[in-house]
Design a protein around this motif. Sequence first.
Motif, PDB file in Angstrom:
ATOM      1  N   ALA A 149      28.241  20.651   1.712  1.00 26.34           N
ATOM      2  CA  ALA A 149      28.239  21.660   2.585  1.00 26.34           C
ATOM      3  C   ALA A 149      29.699  22.316   1.861  1.00 26.34           C
ATOM      4  N   THR A 150      29.984  23.720   1.408  1.00 30.20           N
ATOM      5  CA  THR A 150      31.448  24.738   1.435  1.00 30.20           C
ATOM      6  C   THR A 150      31.716  25.167   3.338  1.00 30.20           C
ATOM      7  N   ASP A 151      30.612  25.352   4.107  1.00 29.78           N
ATOM      8  CA  ASP A 151      31.754  25.983   5.149  1.00 29.78           C
ATOM      9  C   ASP A 151      30.146  25.723   6.161  1.00 29.78           C
ATOM     10  N   TYR A 152      31.457  25.573   7.610  1.00 28.44           N
ATOM     11  CA  TYR A 152      30.675  25.339   8.824  1.00 28.44           C
ATOM     12  C   TYR A 152      30.727  25.867   9.207  1.00 28.44           C
ATOM     13  N   ARG A 153      29.588  25.968  10.916  1.00 26.79           N
ATOM     14  CA  ARG A 153      30.139  27.197  12.156  1.00 26.79           C
ATOM     15  C   ARG A 153      30.052  26.194  13.220  1.00 26.79           C
ATOM     16  N   VAL A 154      30.353  26.115  14.538  1.00 24.45           N
ATOM     17  CA  VAL A 154      29.994  25.863  15.726  1.00 24.45           C
ATOM     18  C   VAL A 154      29.063  26.437  16.290  1.00 24.45           C
ATOM     19  N   THR A 155      27.593  25.910  16.944  1.00 24.22           N
ATOM     20  CA  THR A 155      26.940  26.916  18.065  1.00 24.22           C
ATOM     21  C   THR A 155      27.359  26.006  19.168  1.00 24.22           C
ATOM     22  N   SER A 156      27.615  27.025  20.565  1.00 28.20           N
ATOM     23  CA  SER A 156      27.740  25.922  21.587  1.00 28.20           C
ATOM     24  C   SER A 156      26.829  26.893  23.136  1.00 28.20           C
ATOM     25  N   SER A 157      26.637  26.108  23.889  1.00 31.06           N
ATOM     26  CA  SER A 157      26.017  26.986  24.871  1.00 31.06           C
ATOM     27  C   SER A 157      25.838  25.964  26.051  1.00 31.06           C
TER      28      SER A 157
END
Length: 532
Positions: A149-157
Amino acid sequence: MSLALRRGSVAVALAAALVVSAVAPAQAASAPARVTGAHVNSQSWANRTVALYWKAVPGATYSTKWSTSTSFSSAKSKKSTAAKVSVGPLSPGKTYYAVVRAIKAGKSGAYSARVTLTLKPGYTGLFSSVSAKAATGGITIKWGAAPYATDYRVTSSAGPDRSRRPDYWVPSTTAWFSAFNPVTKARKITGKASQLTSTPYGNPIYAQVQARSTIKPSAHLRDSAQVVAWPAPTKPDSSGLGVKFASYNVECSGCEKSGTAKWPTRGRVIAQNISAQAPDVLAAVEASGDSDGNPSNPQRQVYLDLDSRLSALKLTDSDPAPSTSNQGNRLYYNPSKFTLVSKGWLSGIRDYSKADTHSTNTPWAKLQSKSDPKTQFFVVAAHFSIPTTSSKNERKTLLGKNSAQLLKALNAKNTTHLPVILGGDFNDNRYPEGRIDGAQPTLIRGGFYDSSASLHRYGTYKSTYNNSQSPSKQISDRNGDGQRIDYILTQGMRGSQSFTNVWNPKTAAGKSLSLVPSDHNLITAVLRVPRR
């Protein structure tokens, strides 16, 4: 020349020769041998490093330098004692060049043959781990690196499983951030009132991480498992007056499902359930109908029958309520602990299950502590009827209007801003998705706090509505997030010590009850009322 002089000259010459012979080897010491066999052994994508190995030179240490230029301009360097070194951090996909030399006795050997280094990309792999835990005002999500992986992002709900219907909330998503900085993979997610996930709402935050590779753009996104945690609850004031409050929809007499027990049988078990929990105050709703279970032969109302069965509690008002709607909404208190200062009914709270302008009876009482007479507080019992509309969104909006009406009526009574404890059945949970105008959110925005956001939560993996199912048949939510339509909310006090959904009720002696006495579970909260 005399013999003595000749002998002295010889001695000096011999001494000089010895000195020259002793010094000559040091002057002749050579630099260590050139390093050979340098090669790339492995790489660490997460650390952006490449392991460089070579053949050892006996007694030597080593210096390695690397650069993106073959002339080694702007080179970086690193020393090592073993015949290996970790080179980096490197930019993924970029070509670097490295050389290494041995150092011994202050002498540096020649650099090795040049080695080409590249941090080689691959398709984004599976996350090694992911977890979540409580944080102040939100949660912290932590994960193990996803290979390449070169990047991450976080999702939340506010709800689980983005593919699930209807329990779906549009997730909030962070911007993409580097997979390499920092190496520790963690992010705090702050709860949002717009998603009903800030602390006072008592709801969890569902989160997951997504990974991608910008080096291999054709690779699909990689999702982690979804995790869930609750924001850290507000700590109650330890110096406050301890109050155990219970709320219970006891299911009105005549409302029982076919094949289930009637009030004459249920009433005894209902009283056992309440007594086993030993509340100081009880908000009972649907305590209406004929206590003998025979509508054709009216006897006393259920709330009066319940009063006679609860030896430790006393009904605040035994007279008929002002409206014909919801006669069974009643309050009970422990007279050995509290004095009833005043009581009444909140007006203007509509019953939207009826076509006319009926009000729903909502009792209130002001109680005073006998151990600390300066401490007073309000208690309220509310039951919002299910509006007669086929639209879930419109139904939620009308239930939210009920809460707004309650807030207006309560504020008119509570002019000195005493603490308030409100219990009841709002017939409303946080779904359908994206709707934040319902009963509980309206009260939270009006200054209330959901006591289920507690230091200690028990039984909250079950729904508060049990549909008259036995404990063994009540489904446990796989995320520990049982839905609730029954609530205990507070105003003017901090947090709660504990919150319990009594889904598997026992007698005071610890024995299981003989039957499920209502289609709702009893709920309790241990609270700390501020002293005055």
